[in-house]
Every structure is written in structure tokens, then in C-alpha cells.
Design an enzyme around this catalytic site. Structure first.
Site, PDB file in Angstrom:
ATOM      1  N   SER A 141       0.926  -1.369  -0.436  1.00 48.27           N
ATOM      2  CA  SER A 141      -0.155   0.242   0.719  1.00 48.27           C
ATOM      3  C   SER A 141       1.133   1.179  -0.674  1.00 48.27           C
ATOM      4  CB  SER A 141      -1.097   0.318   1.435  1.00 48.27           C
ATOM      5  OG  SER A 141      -1.488   1.311   1.407  1.00 48.27           O
ATOM      6  N   TYR A 155      -1.226  -0.730  10.344  1.00 53.29           N
ATOM      7  CA  TYR A 155      -0.650  -0.975   9.045  1.00 53.29           C
ATOM      8  C   TYR A 155       0.047  -0.181   8.659  1.00 53.29           C
ATOM      9  CZ  TYR A 155      -3.283  -1.311   3.962  1.00 53.29           C
ATOM     10  OH  TYR A 155      -3.848  -1.049   2.599  1.00 53.29           O
TER      11      TYR A 155
END
Length: 249
Positions: A141, A155
Site C-alpha cells: 500500500s 497498518y
């Protein structure tokens, strides 16, 4: 791109990027193992693959649980006899707050799914990938590289670790002819997107990109298939970004 006679594992395949990737691989002739936690959703993806004449192996598993993760590669080899491509796509997203009592619970859960499970599955897959001179594509990501919003420590950290894992593994496996790369999406319309409550932030997320749009799963699947194909035979240790220009703002 033809993937005829290729065997592919895709984790997190029950929806979103994983489902789109599985269907595209099936369309291009691959035999695919679908891994996910929701049987009903996996069945729908499997039915889409059947439209292209493929009968995928469906495995219901939580990759964060070692005993379940360990069955994935073994059952794929038992069913198809080999492994050419591993797509590590399974992941979770939760907001967190380092000042709250449950921070470490969120951190551990995120790291177990987004990083440790990938290390375990890849470790089990590597001997088979060496045999086929195959490759690995990790779904990371842009959150690994940017800090635009607070309360996403777990995350972001897991994805930054995954990017470095990708580079380290690419170097280690290059002498064996195995390539390892990653893709880094920006905001994409997926179930994880909705579960995290980001659907309510669509306008803000669109505004945070140079192209003023949120991506679609098929766009990321296209990139994954390219990296897994012979067209990318000179590419290893790379992170391909598809973020509608999130990073450049």
C-alpha cells in the site's frame, strides 16, 4: 498475457483486489487456488472462474492462524502438482491510537495478518517456486510510504515491513531464478475499504489524489498480472505504485 499451464495461489481472494486478480488469472488460463475466510464469497468468485472453464481450488482459511495457513501450499501441490505464482493479498485495516489500552491488540493482529502470515506462506511456497522459476507478488500500500492521516500506525508499519521483506527476498531468491515484487495501491473500492469506514470519506480520499478518483480492484489486478508474467521477467525487488497520484500530493 497467457497463464496457461500456470498454477497460482491468491490469498484474500473472496472479494476486492484478490477476487479481481483470481478471475483475471482464470480468464488467462491459469489454475488458481482461492484463499479467503468467507465461504459464500469464495463460492461466487469460483463461479466466475468457471465461466472461463476453470475449476479452482477453494480453501477457507484465516492466514493469521498458522495451522490454517500451512494447509494452503500443501493442498495446492496435492491438487495441481506444482506452484508458479504466489500472490500475497490477504490483509486487514483498523484505525488505532497508541494512547488507547487496545493499541497492542490492534498492532499484533495487523502485523500477524499483514506481515507474519505472508512470511510463513512464502516460506512454505519458496521450494516449489524455485522448482518452477516462479515469482511472488505482494500487495502492499502507499500507506507504507506516506503519513497523511493519524491513527493508522499499525497498518502503515505492516506495509512498510512488507515492502522491505519484498526487497530482501528478491535479493535472496534471485540466484534461484525467482522474482519477488510488490504493488502499492492507493485508495481502492473494496470490502476492506468499507469495513474500515473509509466509504464515508470518499470525497476526502478523492481530493487527496492528483487524479481526483479512487481506484478499482481490476486496475490493481492488471498490474499484478503484469508483474507475474514473462513481460516482467527483468523486474524483481520493485514496488509498483497505482495510487491515482496520492504520493505526489
Amino acid at each position: 498475457m497467457s497463464f496457461a499451464n500456470k498454477v497460482v495461489i491468491v490469498t484474500g481472494a473472496s472479494d476486492g483486489i484478490g477476487a479481481a486478480t483470481v478471475i483475471q488469472f482464470a480468464k488467462e488460463g491459469a489454475d488458481v487456488t482461492l484463499v479467503g475466510r468467507t465461504e459464500e464469497k469464495l463460492a461466487k468468485v469460483s463461479a466466475e472462474c468457471a465461466k472461463y472453464g476453470k475449476n479452482p481450488l477453494v480453501i477457507k482459511a484465516d492466514v493469521s492462524k498458522d495451522e490454517e495457513a500451512k494447509t494452503i501450499v500443501a493442498r495446492t501441490i496435492q491438487t495441481f502438482g506444482k506452484l508458479d505464482i504466489l500472490v500475497n493479498n490477504a490483509g486487514i485495516f483498523f484505525f488505532d491510537d497508541i494512547m488507547k489500552p487496545n493499541f497492542m491488540e490492534t498492532f499484533d493482529s495487523t502485523m500477524n495478518t499483514n506481515m507474519r502470515a505472508i512470511a510463513l506462506i512464502t516460506h512454505l511456497a519458496v521450494p516449489h517456486l524455485v522448482e518452477t522459476k516462479g515469482n511472488v507478488v505482494n500487495v502492499s500500500s502507499v500507506a507504507a510510504s506516506i503519513v497523511k492521516y493519524p491513527n493508522i500506525v499499525s497498518y502503515r508499519t505492516s506495509k512498510a515491513a512488507l515492502n522491505h521483506f519484498t526487497r530482501c527476498l528478491a535479493l535472496e531468491l534471485a540466484p534461484h531464478g525467482v522474482r519477488v515484487n510488490s504493488v502499492s495501491p492507493g485508495p481502492v473500492y473494496t470490502d476492506i475499504f468499507n469495513k474500515a469506514g473509509l466509504a464515508e470519506m470518499v470525497q476526502d480520499l478523492e481530493a487527496s489524489t492528483a487524479l481526483k478518483r479512487v481506484g478499482e480492484p481490476d486496475e490493481i489486478a492488471d498490474l499484478i498480472l503484469f508483474l507475474a508474467s514473462e513481460k516482467a521477467r527483468s523486474v524483481t525487488g520493485s514496488d509498483y505504485v497505482s495510487d491515482n497520484g496520492t504520493i505526489i500530493l
